[in-house]
Scaffold this motif. Structure first.
Motif, short mmCIF file in Angstrom:
data_model
loop_
_atom_site.label_atom_id
_atom_site.label_comp_id
_atom_site.label_asym_id
_atom_site.label_seq_id
_atom_site.Cartn_x
_atom_site.Cartn_y
_atom_site.Cartn_z
N THR A 121 -7.55 -3.86 -5.09
CA THR A 121 -7.82 -4.19 -3.87
C THR A 121 -7.01 -3.45 -2.77
O THR A 121 -7.50 -3.07 -1.94
N GLY A 122 -5.81 -3.87 -3.25
CA GLY A 122 -4.64 -3.38 -2.22
C GLY A 122 -4.61 -1.65 -1.87
O GLY A 122 -4.50 -1.21 -0.76
N THR A 123 -4.75 -1.10 -3.12
CA THR A 123 -4.96 0.35 -2.96
C THR A 123 -6.10 0.85 -2.11
O THR A 123 -6.11 1.89 -1.35
N LEU A 124 -7.28 0.18 -2.16
CA LEU A 124 -8.56 0.53 -1.30
C LEU A 124 -8.12 0.10 0.18
O LEU A 124 -8.51 1.07 1.04
N MET A 125 -7.61 -1.11 0.38
CA MET A 125 -7.48 -1.42 1.61
C MET A 125 -6.48 -0.58 2.51
O MET A 125 -6.63 -0.06 3.29
N ARG A 126 -5.13 -0.06 1.25
CA ARG A 126 -4.24 1.01 2.16
C ARG A 126 -5.27 2.29 2.57
O ARG A 126 -4.81 2.72 3.61
#
Length: 310
Positions: A121-126
């Protein structure tokens, strides 16, 4: 006894009865709420265990509304408990569990800093330029004319609004609607959504699919394209033509890819609303759609339309 005394006596009895009835009503509501919550949690736990989702869905408590007779899950984490894919403040059922397998829920995504969520999820948000995730939505799914009609609405702050509507049919009687929903949730919780076409390739028949996206910040962050910069326009068009081939819509040098690129480029330059519709001339299985994508002919043979609305 004079009139005043009679009136005071009647008023006193009325107030006494009113207070007693109010107490009984409050006690009744409390009992309905308490035992309703216990029953709802029991049913939810049974469903999670039956679906094999106990380790993927974690919640703090079950709230039961005594007026609507519907339950809600509060403080829900999907995925690993220490690094969940998503955290929901509440998931509310708008109809009680007895209406299973039909489903109608509202949900609120809890405001979540990027470091409180999973790496995926963090990768998508970044990549989307987001440090915090906050949103809300709804999901409904009902059986109509031997088909399953579903609608998902999602509103993510500083990203956009997404509406997805589908009409499918389960061809394999060994699978149930509960199995499908459970497998979808488990596949995303495990980070393996690509497993779904393999499992359900011949079991799901797609009748129609409609996707609508309304911009509220995401496209502006991802693309800083000036309409007067011809070089940027050409580079974007080339990238979109290649993207059509990559996802299996159409070969990069085809007229279909050019149509797709034109619609997407128009949307990116003036991002407001984009719609994608898939309406096969005859209901088509997921396996057949996957084969068309592998051949690069999905756009041509599945009656896909992509439109940018200003």
């Amino acid at each position: 006894m004079n009139r005043t005394s009679k009136f005071q006596t009647i008023l006193g009895k009325f107030l006494t009865y009113f207070i007693l009835l109010s107490c009984f009503a409050i006690l009744g509501l409390y009992a309905v709420q308490r035992f309703g919550a216990q029953y709802a949690e029991q049913k939810i736990q049974e469903q999670l265990e039956h679906s094999g989702l106990t380790e993927f869905v974690h919640y703090q408590q079950v709230y039961f509304n005594p007026f609507t007779l519907t339950p809600s899950l509060e403080g829900v984490k999907v995925g690993a408990e220490d690094s969940p894919l998503l955290i929901f403040a509440r998931i509310s059922f708008n109809s009680y569990l007895v209406k299973h397998p039909n489903l109608d829920i509202d949900f609120w995504i809890q405001e979540s800093p990027i470091d409180s969520l999973s790496r995926k999820t963090g990768t998508l948000m970044r990549s989307a330029g987001m440090n915090t995730l906050l949103g809300k939505g709804s999901f409904s799914s009902t059986i109509q004319d031997e088909g399953i009609v579903s609608e998902l609405k999602l509103d993510i702050k500083d990203a956009g609004k997404l509406t997805l509507m589908s009409n499918i049919r389960l061809l394999d009687q060994h699978f149930t609607l509960s199995d499908l929903r459970s497998d979808i949730l488990a596949s995303f919780a495990l980070g393996q959504p690509e497993a779904l076409p393999i499992i359900y390739g011949e079991a799901i028949e797609l009748r129609s699919l409609d996707i609508k996206y309304e911009e509220s910040g995401l496209i502006h962050r991802l693309f800083s394209l000036s309409s007067s910069n011809q070089k940027n326009r050409i580079n974007l068009e080339d990238a979109l033509l290649l993207a059509s081939q990559t996802v299996g819509f159409a070969p990069a040098n085809s007229p279909e890819a050019k149509q797709i690129a034109t619609s997407l480029q128009t949307f990116i330059e003036t991002p407001k609303q984009l719609t994608l519709s898939l309406l096969p001339s005859t209901p088509t299985s997921v396996k057949e759609l996957t084969l068309l994508a592998n051949e690069g002919s999905l756009y041509k043979n599945s009656r896909i339309t992509i439109q940018s609305h200003q």
